[in-house]
Design a protein around this motif. Structure first.
Motif, PDB file in Angstrom:
ATOM      1  N   TRP A   1      15.785 -44.023 135.214  1.00 38.82           N
ATOM      2  CA  TRP A   1      16.984 -44.293 136.020  1.00 38.82           C
ATOM      3  C   TRP A   1      17.079 -43.303 137.183  1.00 38.82           C
ATOM      4  O   TRP A   1      17.390 -43.686 138.316  1.00 38.82           O
ATOM      5  CB  TRP A   1      18.221 -44.197 135.131  1.00 38.82           C
ATOM      6  CG  TRP A   1      19.516 -44.548 135.784  1.00 38.82           C
ATOM      7  CD1 TRP A   1      20.124 -45.771 135.827  1.00 38.82           C
ATOM      8  CD2 TRP A   1      20.394 -43.648 136.489  1.00 38.82           C
ATOM      9  NE1 TRP A   1      21.311 -45.691 136.516  1.00 38.82           N
ATOM     10  CE2 TRP A   1      21.508 -44.407 136.935  1.00 38.82           C
ATOM     11  CE3 TRP A   1      20.351 -42.301 136.781  1.00 38.82           C
ATOM     12  CZ2 TRP A   1      22.564 -43.845 137.654  1.00 38.82           C
ATOM     13  CZ3 TRP A   1      21.401 -41.733 137.498  1.00 38.82           C
ATOM     14  CH2 TRP A   1      22.478 -42.496 137.929  1.00 38.82           C
ATOM     15  N   LEU A   2      16.778 -42.043 136.928  1.00 38.61           N
ATOM     16  CA  LEU A   2      16.839 -41.026 137.982  1.00 38.61           C
ATOM     17  C   LEU A   2      15.784 -41.262 139.059  1.00 38.61           C
ATOM     18  O   LEU A   2      15.977 -40.878 140.217  1.00 38.61           O
ATOM     19  CB  LEU A   2      16.656 -39.631 137.374  1.00 38.61           C
ATOM     20  CG  LEU A   2      17.853 -39.070 136.602  1.00 38.61           C
ATOM     21  CD1 LEU A   2      17.445 -37.857 135.774  1.00 38.61           C
ATOM     22  CD2 LEU A   2      18.985 -38.704 137.548  1.00 38.61           C
ATOM     23  N   GLN A   3      14.666 -41.887 138.704  1.00 40.88           N
ATOM     24  CA  GLN A   3      13.642 -42.193 139.692  1.00 40.88           C
ATOM     25  C   GLN A   3      14.048 -43.339 140.612  1.00 40.88           C
ATOM     26  O   GLN A   3      13.633 -43.376 141.773  1.00 40.88           O
ATOM     27  CB  GLN A   3      12.333 -42.585 138.997  1.00 40.88           C
ATOM     28  CG  GLN A   3      11.544 -41.418 138.439  1.00 40.88           C
ATOM     29  CD  GLN A   3      10.266 -41.906 137.797  1.00 40.88           C
ATOM     30  OE1 GLN A   3      10.110 -41.864 136.582  1.00 40.88           O
ATOM     31  NE2 GLN A   3       9.345 -42.378 138.609  1.00 40.88           N
TER      32      GLN A   3
ATOM     33  N   THR B   1      17.275 -44.593 141.295  1.00 40.63           N
ATOM     34  CA  THR B   1      18.670 -44.669 141.742  1.00 40.63           C
ATOM     35  C   THR B   1      18.894 -43.788 142.959  1.00 40.63           C
ATOM     36  O   THR B   1      18.205 -42.780 143.148  1.00 40.63           O
ATOM     37  CB  THR B   1      19.599 -44.229 140.584  1.00 40.63           C
ATOM     38  OG1 THR B   1      19.290 -45.012 139.422  1.00 40.63           O
ATOM     39  CG2 THR B   1      21.059 -44.428 140.943  1.00 40.63           C
TER      40      THR B   1
ATOM     41  N   ARG C   1      20.091 -41.005 145.370  1.00 39.48           N
ATOM     42  CA  ARG C   1      20.254 -39.594 145.012  1.00 39.48           C
ATOM     43  C   ARG C   1      21.713 -39.169 144.877  1.00 39.48           C
ATOM     44  O   ARG C   1      22.012 -38.212 144.149  1.00 39.48           O
ATOM     45  CB  ARG C   1      19.543 -38.713 146.033  1.00 39.48           C
ATOM     46  CG  ARG C   1      20.080 -38.778 147.442  1.00 39.48           C
ATOM     47  CD  ARG C   1      19.332 -37.805 148.350  1.00 39.48           C
ATOM     48  NE  ARG C   1      17.908 -38.093 148.380  1.00 39.48           N
ATOM     49  CZ  ARG C   1      16.986 -37.205 148.747  1.00 39.48           C
ATOM     50  NH1 ARG C   1      17.339 -35.976 149.118  1.00 39.48           N
ATOM     51  NH2 ARG C   1      15.720 -37.541 148.770  1.00 39.48           N
TER      52      ARG C   1
ATOM     53  N   CYS D   1      22.396 -39.687 141.358  1.00 36.90           N
ATOM     54  CA  CYS D   1      21.577 -38.791 140.530  1.00 36.90           C
ATOM     55  C   CYS D   1      22.195 -37.397 140.448  1.00 36.90           C
ATOM     56  O   CYS D   1      22.233 -36.789 139.374  1.00 36.90           O
ATOM     57  CB  CYS D   1      20.167 -38.708 141.104  1.00 36.90           C
ATOM     58  SG  CYS D   1      19.230 -40.247 141.019  1.00 36.90           S
TER      59      CYS D   1
ATOM     60  N   ALA E   1      23.604 -35.136 137.274  1.00 32.14           N
ATOM     61  CA  ALA E   1      23.201 -33.742 137.070  1.00 32.14           C
ATOM     62  C   ALA E   1      24.422 -32.831 136.987  1.00 32.14           C
ATOM     63  O   ALA E   1      24.464 -31.909 136.165  1.00 32.14           O
ATOM     64  CB  ALA E   1      22.274 -33.299 138.201  1.00 32.14           C
TER      65      ALA E   1
ATOM     66  N   GLN F   1      12.834 -34.638 136.224  1.00 30.67           N
ATOM     67  CA  GLN F   1      13.818 -35.326 137.059  1.00 30.67           C
ATOM     68  C   GLN F   1      15.135 -34.547 137.132  1.00 30.67           C
ATOM     69  O   GLN F   1      15.810 -34.533 138.166  1.00 30.67           O
ATOM     70  CB  GLN F   1      14.079 -36.735 136.524  1.00 30.67           C
ATOM     71  CG  GLN F   1      12.920 -37.692 136.721  1.00 30.67           C
ATOM     72  CD  GLN F   1      12.611 -37.896 138.199  1.00 30.67           C
ATOM     73  OE1 GLN F   1      11.541 -37.530 138.670  1.00 30.67           O
ATOM     74  NE2 GLN F   1      13.536 -38.444 138.941  1.00 30.67           N
TER      75      GLN F   1
ATOM     76  N   ALA G   1      16.980 -33.218 140.475  1.00 31.00           N
ATOM     77  CA  ALA G   1      18.379 -33.548 140.772  1.00 31.00           C
ATOM     78  C   ALA G   1      19.216 -32.297 141.028  1.00 31.00           C
ATOM     79  O   ALA G   1      20.023 -32.256 141.971  1.00 31.00           O
ATOM     80  CB  ALA G   1      18.975 -34.367 139.626  1.00 31.00           C
TER      81      ALA G   1
ATOM     82  N   SER H   1      16.109 -42.303 147.305  1.00 32.64           N
ATOM     83  CA  SER H   1      15.967 -41.819 145.933  1.00 32.64           C
ATOM     84  C   SER H   1      15.590 -40.336 145.972  1.00 32.64           C
ATOM     85  O   SER H   1      15.343 -39.763 147.027  1.00 32.64           O
ATOM     86  CB  SER H   1      14.884 -42.620 145.198  1.00 32.64           C
ATOM     87  OG  SER H   1      13.644 -42.503 145.866  1.00 32.64           O
TER      88      SER H   1
END
Length: 457
Positions: free
Chosen positions: A137-139, A141, A143, A146, A150, A181, A185, A235
């Motif tokens: 998901w972090l890759q 979505t 930023r 993200c 975080a 990831q 973030a 991203s």
């Protein structure tokens, strides 16, 4: 799945959510088994997720369903069990996407709130499948979202609950993909532009220890992800190297010597350990850069893919120029201390630029570097890096600094002394030759060049 809505409406909120998760799992398993490529969850199913799990009202006339805090905790436990018991990664990833992929509607706020709580719980109870899904998901979505996730995790483990940092530290061994990831973030979130955007000491210590123990950790996403031109716009970067360089370079100026840390016992004292901590982190980052040539060559990407972007470095040098101006105006530190901190900052910048360029992480010309560093004050090491080599030679080693490329155009006569070239008088001659000939200026032998005299060694 649209036909089950009527059976969910009479149920209480927790029972309806649990039932929908059960049907969602079956639906996605059947979708994967059907072999449809790519498997995609239909819009009616996403609407059911928004209505019965995220509790977004279907229309304005329908009152919003709400869970109590206890029911929400029970739902999170059910979701953790659901992902843990599903053995097929493809099914887990599709289910996670159906629940938490942003749709650009008002339900996204509920998505983010539930996602933060689920990932925080997964860290606490060690639910690796959820962390792996969160890494994906972090890759994929934007930023902005993200860094929001975080921030939730940092607040939960570094601020709200004292002594919970070791729990967060375990993600390094539990899910290295998620850990990588997470570092990307948080280095994007904390850009050291203000006190609020300065990483907590506990977070800094944790990340520094991770990278010191395993420098390849920050490359895991890059190593395990097929890179293509379809990388989602806005991203996160494919590695946290840019953010880590920003931390190390800006730290001497961003962390003031008079900054106080409020300890758990209520007393305040200075942070003498922050300086060595950033020094160790800076060394680790340089070591990561030195791992890249072999990795990039194996992937056929050396000289083709920049893991450190020139645009981010331009932003960094602009921030440095502002910080250096501010440092000159501060009266609480002596001018000597201010100068030392400024030079340390510029030294680290120069080291990062040179090592990144030499190992293929930064693809740009010296002219590009001179342009983005033009507003920075003088620094000897940075000046050397911006100047770069005088000339490059093919198939031979680069000659020593005393070599003059102009002298090679005329052969060396065999008379006792060679007059010094007028344009290169500052050059230091070699030590006395063991033969009876007088001293000669430094001049290496180059294959194919007509030299009437070649001294024997």
């Amino acid at each position: 799945m649209g036909d089950i809505r009527q059976s969910l409406l009479p149920r209480d909120v927790l029972s309806a959510a649990k039932e929908l998760l059960y049907h969602l799992d079956i639906y996605i398993c059947n979708l994967v088994q059907s072999g449809r490529q790519p498997p995609q969850v239909d819009s009616k199913t996403l609407e059911l997720v928004e209505e019965f799990i995220l509790h977004a009202p279907k229309d304005r006339n329908t009152p919003a369903r709400r869970m109590s805090a206890l029911q929400e905790l029970q739902l999170l436990e059910i979701m953790c069990s659901c992902f843990q018991e599903q053995s097929r990664d493809t099914v887990r990833q599709l289910m996670f996407s159906a629940l938490f992929s942003l749709q650009g509607n008002q339900a996204d706020e509920s998505r983010m709130a539930l996602l933060g709580k689920l990932v925080s719980m997964a860290i606490a109870v060690g639910r690796v499948p959820i962390l792996e899904c969160a890494a994906t998901w972090l890759q994929r979505t934007h930023r902005v979202y993200c860094v929001r996730l975080a921030q939730v995790l940092v607040d939960d483990y570094c601020s709200m609950v004292p002594g919970s940092v070791p729990t967060l530290q375990n993600i390094h061994s539990a899910s290295p993909r998620f850990c990588c990831q997470f570092i990307t973030a948080v280095t994007t979130l904390y850009d050291l532009t203000s006190e609020e955007l300065t990483p907590p000491l506990e977070l800094l210590q944790m990340i520094a220890s991770w990278i010191q123990d395993d420098p390849r950790l920050v490359l895991i996403t890059f190593l395990n992800t097929p890179l293509s031109g379809s990388q989602p716009l806005s991203s996160l970067d494919v590695t946290p190297l840019g953010g880590l360089v920003r931390w190390c370079v800006k730290a001497p100026l961003a962390y003031r010597r008079d900054k106080k840390l409020l300890l758990t016992n209520g007393t305040a004292e200075s942070e003498p350990e922050v300086g060595p901590l950033f020094s160790a982190l800076h060394l680790s980052v340089l070591q990561v850069f030195m791992l890249l040539p072999n990795i990039l060559n194996e992937k056929g990407l050396f000289g083709r893919l920049a893991l450190l972007q020139l645009e981010s470095l331009a932003t960094l040098t602009s921030d440095l120029s502002r910080l250096l101006d501010q440092a000159d105006k501060h009266t609480h530190t002596s001018s000597a201390d201010t100068h030392a901190l400024s030079q340390l900052t510029l030294d680290r910048l120069a080291q990062a630029l040179q090592v990144a360029m030499a190992n293929g992480a930064l693809l740009c010309s010296r002219e590009d570097l001179r342009a983005i560093c033009s507003r920075l004050p003088h620094n000897n090491l940075l000046q050397l890096v911006l100047s770069g080599p005088v000339m490059y030679y093919n198939n031979i080693h680069t000659p020593p600094l005393a070599f003059s490329p102009h002298a090679a155009h005329s052969p060396i006569a065999s008379h006792p002394t060679l007059p010094a070239h007028p344009a290169h008088t500052p050059h230091t001659p070699l030590a006395a030759h063991p033969s009876s000939h007088p001293q000669y200026p430094a001049q290496p032998f180059m294959t194919g060049m007509p030299f009437p005299f070649r001294p024997s060694h």
